[in-house]
Design a protein around this motif. Structure first.
Motif, PDB file in Angstrom:
ATOM      1  N   SER A 153      -6.061   5.104  -1.000  1.00 23.86           N
ATOM      2  CA  SER A 153      -5.255   4.295  -0.608  1.00 23.86           C
ATOM      3  C   SER A 153      -5.872   2.455  -0.821  1.00 23.86           C
ATOM      4  CB  SER A 153      -5.745   4.283   0.901  1.00 23.86           C
ATOM      5  OG  SER A 153      -6.588   4.368   1.896  1.00 23.86           O
ATOM      6  N   GLU A 154      -7.185   2.913  -0.935  1.00 24.10           N
ATOM      7  CA  GLU A 154      -7.649   1.399  -1.433  1.00 24.10           C
ATOM      8  C   GLU A 154      -7.740   1.305  -2.821  1.00 24.10           C
ATOM      9  OE1 GLU A 154     -12.339   2.563  -2.406  1.00 24.10           O
ATOM     10  OE2 GLU A 154     -12.514   3.843  -0.706  1.00 24.10           O
ATOM     11  N   VAL A 175      -0.923  -2.075   8.886  1.00 24.10           N
ATOM     12  CA  VAL A 175      -0.765  -1.583   7.787  1.00 24.10           C
ATOM     13  C   VAL A 175      -0.769   0.113   8.102  1.00 24.10           C
ATOM     14  CG1 VAL A 175      -1.543  -1.396   5.027  1.00 24.10           C
ATOM     15  CG2 VAL A 175      -0.640  -3.800   5.978  1.00 24.10           C
ATOM     16  N   ASP A 176      -1.931  -0.579   8.234  1.00 22.91           N
ATOM     17  CA  ASP A 176      -2.824   1.477   8.952  1.00 22.91           C
ATOM     18  C   ASP A 176      -1.839   2.233   9.716  1.00 22.91           C
ATOM     19  OD1 ASP A 176      -4.951   0.623   7.273  1.00 22.91           O
ATOM     20  OD2 ASP A 176      -6.601   0.450   9.386  1.00 22.91           O
ATOM     21  N   LEU A 177      -1.183   1.484  10.759  1.00 24.20           N
ATOM     22  CA  LEU A 177      -0.419   2.314  11.228  1.00 24.20           C
ATOM     23  C   LEU A 177       1.125   2.597  10.923  1.00 24.20           C
ATOM     24  CD1 LEU A 177      -0.566  -0.010  15.089  1.00 24.20           C
ATOM     25  CD2 LEU A 177      -0.896   2.062  14.686  1.00 24.20           C
ATOM     26  N   GLU A 178       0.910   1.853  10.337  1.00 21.23           N
ATOM     27  CA  GLU A 178       2.803   2.154   9.118  1.00 21.23           C
ATOM     28  C   GLU A 178       2.471   3.191   8.484  1.00 21.23           C
ATOM     29  OE1 GLU A 178       3.142  -1.586   7.218  1.00 21.23           O
ATOM     30  OE2 GLU A 178       3.834  -2.691   9.076  1.00 21.23           O
ATOM     31  N   ASN A 179       1.316   3.249   7.712  1.00 19.95           N
ATOM     32  CA  ASN A 179       0.805   4.432   6.653  1.00 19.95           C
ATOM     33  C   ASN A 179       0.904   6.032   7.333  1.00 19.95           C
ATOM     34  OD1 ASN A 179       1.840   3.455   4.269  1.00 19.95           O
ATOM     35  ND2 ASN A 179      -0.582   2.060   3.967  1.00 19.95           N
ATOM     36  N   ALA A 180      -0.052   5.818   8.673  1.00 19.60           N
ATOM     37  CA  ALA A 180       0.309   6.776   9.348  1.00 19.60           C
ATOM     38  C   ALA A 180       1.157   7.490  10.345  1.00 19.60           C
ATOM     39  CB  ALA A 180      -0.963   6.768  10.913  1.00 19.60           C
ATOM     40  N   ILE A 181       1.960   6.383  10.274  1.00 16.49           N
ATOM     41  CA  ILE A 181       3.205   7.137  11.125  1.00 16.49           C
ATOM     42  C   ILE A 181       4.393   7.859   9.680  1.00 16.49           C
ATOM     43  CG2 ILE A 181       5.484   6.413  12.015  1.00 16.49           C
ATOM     44  CD1 ILE A 181       4.467   3.955  13.663  1.00 16.49           C
ATOM     45  N   MET A 182       3.903   7.108   9.021  1.00 21.91           N
ATOM     46  CA  MET A 182       4.677   8.207   7.544  1.00 21.91           C
ATOM     47  C   MET A 182       3.745   8.882   7.027  1.00 21.91           C
ATOM     48  SD  MET A 182       6.340   4.492   5.432  1.00 21.91           S
ATOM     49  CE  MET A 182       5.115   3.241   5.632  1.00 21.91           C
ATOM     50  N   THR A 183       3.319   9.543   7.899  1.00 20.28           N
ATOM     51  CA  THR A 183       2.100  10.870   6.652  1.00 20.28           C
ATOM     52  C   THR A 183       2.835  11.662   8.153  1.00 20.28           C
ATOM     53  OG1 THR A 183       0.493  10.574   9.042  1.00 20.28           O
ATOM     54  CG2 THR A 183      -0.031  10.408   6.984  1.00 20.28           C
ATOM     55  N   TYR A 184       3.842  11.148   8.889  1.00 20.57           N
ATOM     56  CA  TYR A 184       4.653  12.584   9.908  1.00 20.57           C
ATOM     57  C   TYR A 184       5.755  12.750   9.372  1.00 20.57           C
ATOM     58  CZ  TYR A 184       6.269  14.503  14.168  1.00 20.57           C
ATOM     59  OH  TYR A 184       6.594  15.404  14.613  1.00 20.57           O
ATOM     60  N   GLU A 225       1.074  -1.035  -0.243  1.00 18.01           N
ATOM     61  CA  GLU A 225       0.061  -0.180   0.419  1.00 18.01           C
ATOM     62  C   GLU A 225       1.405   1.912  -0.350  1.00 18.01           C
ATOM     63  OE1 GLU A 225      -3.486   0.405   2.461  1.00 18.01           O
ATOM     64  OE2 GLU A 225      -3.376   1.952   2.980  1.00 18.01           O
ATOM     65  N   PRO A 226       0.909   2.314  -0.872  1.00 18.93           N
ATOM     66  CA  PRO A 226       1.152   3.533  -1.227  1.00 18.93           C
ATOM     67  C   PRO A 226       0.728   4.349   0.456  1.00 18.93           C
ATOM     68  CG  PRO A 226      -0.610   3.355  -2.537  1.00 18.93           C
ATOM     69  CD  PRO A 226      -0.559   2.206  -1.988  1.00 18.93           C
ATOM     70  N   PRO A 227       1.790   4.777   0.989  1.00 15.41           N
ATOM     71  CA  PRO A 227       1.516   6.055   1.767  1.00 15.41           C
ATOM     72  C   PRO A 227       0.639   6.504   1.037  1.00 15.41           C
ATOM     73  CG  PRO A 227       3.877   5.251   1.980  1.00 15.41           C
ATOM     74  CD  PRO A 227       3.981   4.202   0.906  1.00 15.41           C
ATOM     75  N   LEU A 228      -0.320   8.170   2.340  1.00 13.03           N
ATOM     76  CA  LEU A 228      -0.242   8.819   1.979  1.00 13.03           C
ATOM     77  C   LEU A 228      -0.224  10.413   1.348  1.00 13.03           C
ATOM     78  CD1 LEU A 228      -3.421   8.989   1.369  1.00 13.03           C
ATOM     79  CD2 LEU A 228      -3.957  10.315   3.469  1.00 13.03           C
ATOM     80  N   GLY A 229       0.972  10.247   2.618  1.00 14.52           N
ATOM     81  CA  GLY A 229       2.168  10.944   1.536  1.00 14.52           C
ATOM     82  C   GLY A 229       3.341  11.137   0.515  1.00 14.52           C
ATOM     83  N   LEU A 230       3.400   9.491   0.157  1.00 13.91           N
ATOM     84  CA  LEU A 230       3.904  10.328  -1.314  1.00 13.91           C
ATOM     85  C   LEU A 230       3.250  10.107  -1.979  1.00 13.91           C
ATOM     86  CD1 LEU A 230       5.847   8.415  -3.125  1.00 13.91           C
ATOM     87  CD2 LEU A 230       4.507   6.343  -3.109  1.00 13.91           C
ATOM     88  N   ILE A 231       1.825  10.146  -1.863  1.00 12.85           N
ATOM     89  CA  ILE A 231       0.659  10.467  -3.001  1.00 12.85           C
ATOM     90  C   ILE A 231       0.330  11.987  -2.661  1.00 12.85           C
ATOM     91  CG2 ILE A 231      -1.893   9.817  -4.247  1.00 12.85           C
ATOM     92  CD1 ILE A 231      -1.519   6.938  -2.432  1.00 12.85           C
ATOM     93  N   LYS A 232      -0.156  12.024  -2.134  1.00 11.12           N
ATOM     94  CA  LYS A 232       0.163  13.933  -2.140  1.00 11.12           C
ATOM     95  C   LYS A 232       1.866  14.739  -2.488  1.00 11.12           C
ATOM     96  CE  LYS A 232      -2.717  14.463   2.355  1.00 11.12           C
ATOM     97  NZ  LYS A 232      -2.936  14.122   3.775  1.00 11.12           N
ATOM     98  N   LYS A 233       2.624  14.041  -2.068  1.00 12.25           N
ATOM     99  CA  LYS A 233       3.483  14.846  -2.800  1.00 12.25           C
ATOM    100  C   LYS A 233       3.875  14.254  -4.348  1.00 12.25           C
ATOM    101  CE  LYS A 233       6.840  16.979  -1.854  1.00 12.25           C
ATOM    102  NZ  LYS A 233       6.459  17.906  -0.872  1.00 12.25           N
TER     103      LYS A 233
END
Ligand code: AMP
Length: 506
Positions: A322-323, A410-419, A281-289
């Motif tokens: 993220s779906e 996965v949810d936790l990882e992706n949340a941490i990676m948005t920091y 799953e791609p982190p949200l921060g990556l998609i935003k960037k």
């Protein structure tokens, strides 16, 4: 078969016909150990015909042969010459240990090995062809093969083994038909929508699931193809995108995280239209960037057993990207509990994702059982929205069971990676006497940024997304996170390492 019913083999020969007849002047660009090679589809087709003659001269036409190679034109020539003669190209994972290479080469019964010159694997019993000047001369000195057989579409064309993080790698064989249908499905406007005006660069390796079949799909439709060669770094990828005006780049999220960081650091632009990303799953921060850089993300899901991309999400709504998205044509999904009952598509019911379709493996190589798989169990836990969009929650084996309830790593990882100060994170469950398992996070800081455990926990709380008992018990800062041979976070290794750290601290 009734002779009045039309029959046409959906085989590699049919794709090759298009390459030779329709798109003669289209280009293939290949970054090799010796530099950039640039040639037309016509030149490529002639080399394929000559390579076929070389295979015949060495008595390996129609046989299974191994390739251990990067994404280059020489590898691509094998993708066609071998199946065109009725043989199977077994693409071996370059990152396998030599003993694993030996295991897979023997398990499938390869009759020869083709490899890049930086590969150290040696097999004294099989003829070995190393990609170098002599190899090129040997091909060029052959007379081109004139006619190829009309291989039955149900025959194997390409074989690939799973990455084997849980036991021995398992072999899957893709048929001519599955490659043809999967490639067509990828080209559909609502899937990747690649056309002859695109320039496609598969960064995803050709040694794993045929680079998601993108080389076949691209050549079928006359797209320019850029192959990024040995160990492409972010710098090489960006250079190729700019120089050859790549419109569609495809690779795992880790590749794009590196590219985006490089572009940011060097203050460059990224003139791509589309990033296709999958494998995790791609982190949200990556998609935003990527969005800020003007690049659209297509989020794809798939696995070795579904011939890579099988669902795709092209949503413009950043909250829904993220779906994993909608099943592509010739592929079906549903949710199934352990007893085999189907669950509703209500966006809430969560169970194992099961699949079937034209490019879903029936059984693994050397599996002699006759059980016909009706639904293939993916090992992924998912929800399906009423509109058919799939949301993968986690791998069954990576879910963390704490106090009888499930926590999605996965949810936790992706949340941490948005920091903003975090580069990468992985969350795994470790044994806990009271709760059964508890989550622990390993975090890599962004270069030059400092961040504390407390800060990350406070950040997670501030998102208002997780119950308190979901928050990791501990955050350990590390320099890097181990990856599997296909570039995914290697949670098995992380768990093993954590277990030994915990044991030794007792
Ligand atoms: P492999 O067979 O090595 O390609 O691994 C397939 C597995 O990777 C799937 O079963 C998923 O667990 C994971 N995977 C692939 N694509 C995605 C994605 N887009 N999001 C989340 N997990 C994914």
């Amino acid at each position: 078969m009734d002779s009045t019913i039309m029959h046409y083999n959906l085989n590699i020969k049919s794709i090759f016909w298009r390459i030779e007849k329709l798109y003669k002047d289209k280009e293939i660009i290949s970054r090799t150990h010796e530099g950039i090679v640039r040639y037309t589809y016509s030149d490529f087709a002639l080399r394929v015909r000559k390579l076929a003659s070389l295979l015949k001269a060495n008595s390996i036409a129609g046989e299974t042969v191994a390739s251990i190679a990067w994404n280059t034109h020489r590898h691509l020539e094998l993708y066609f010459a071998v199946p065109l003669l009725g043989g199977v190209l077994h693409t071996v994972n370059i990152r396998f240990h030599e003993s694993e290479m030996d295991y897979v080469v023997k398990a499938i019964g390869d009759r020869a090995v083709f490899m890049d010159k930086d590969i150290t694997y040696r097999n004294s019993t099989l003829p070995t062809f190393v990609f170098d000047e002599r190899y090129d001369d040997d091909i060029n000195s052959q007379e081109p093969t004139r006619n190829f057989p009309d291989v039955d579409e149900r025959q194997g064309a390409i074989a690939c083994f799973t990455s084997g993080t849980t036991g021995k790698p398992k072999g899957v064989v893709y048929s001519h038909r599955s490659i043809f249908i999967h490639s067509l499905s990828l080209l559909a406007a609502d899937v990747l929508g690649i056309s002859s005006s695109d320039t496609v660069m598969p960064i995803v390796p050709m040694f794993h699931i045929s680079a998601w079949d993108l080389p076949f799909a691209s050549l079928m439709t006359g797209a320019k193809l850029v192959l990024p060669g040995p160990r492409p770094k972010a710098e090489d990828i960006v250079k190729l995108i700019k120089e050859f005006k790549v419109t569609v780049g495809a690779g795992a999220p880790t590749v794009w995280i590196d590219v985006v960081n490089y572009v940011e650091r060097e203050n460059l632009d990224l003139p791509l239209k589309v990033v296709v990303t999958g494998g995790a799953e791609p982190p949200l921060g990556l998609i935003k960037k990527l969005k800020e850089l003007g690049v659209k993300t297509y989020h794809a899901w798939g696995m070795t057993e579904t011939e890579a991309i099988a669902t795709v999400n092209k949503s413009d709504n950043i909250e829904r990207i993220s779906e994993q998205g909608y099943p592509i044509p010739a592929f079906e999904v549903t949710l199934m509990d352990p007893e085999g009952n189907e669950l509703p598509w209500d966006g809430k019911s969560t169970s194992e994702l099961v699949t079937r379709g034209a490019f879903v493996a029936k059984r693994y190589l050397n599996d002699k059982s006759d059980t016909q798989i009706r639904w293939f169990r993916t090992g992924d836990v998912a929800r399906i929205n009423p509109d058919g969009s799939v949301k993968v929650v986690d791998r069954l084996k990576d879910l963390i069971k704490s106090g009888g309830e499930w926590i999605s790593s996965v949810d936790l990882e992706n949340a941490i990676m948005t920091y903003e100060k975090v580069l990468e994170a992985v969350v795994v469950g470790v044994k806990d006497e009271k709760w059964g398992e508890r989550p622990i996070a390993l975090v890599v800081k962004k270069p030059g940024r400092d961040v504390s455990e407390h800060e990350i926990i406070e950040y997670l709380k501030s998102l208002n997304k997780f119950p308190k008992w979901w928050l990791p018990d501990k955050i350990i800062f590390v320099d890097s996170i181990p990856k599997t041979s296909t570039g995914k976070l290697d949670k098995k290794l992380v768990r093993d390492q954590l277990r030994s750290i915990i044991e030794s601290s007792k």
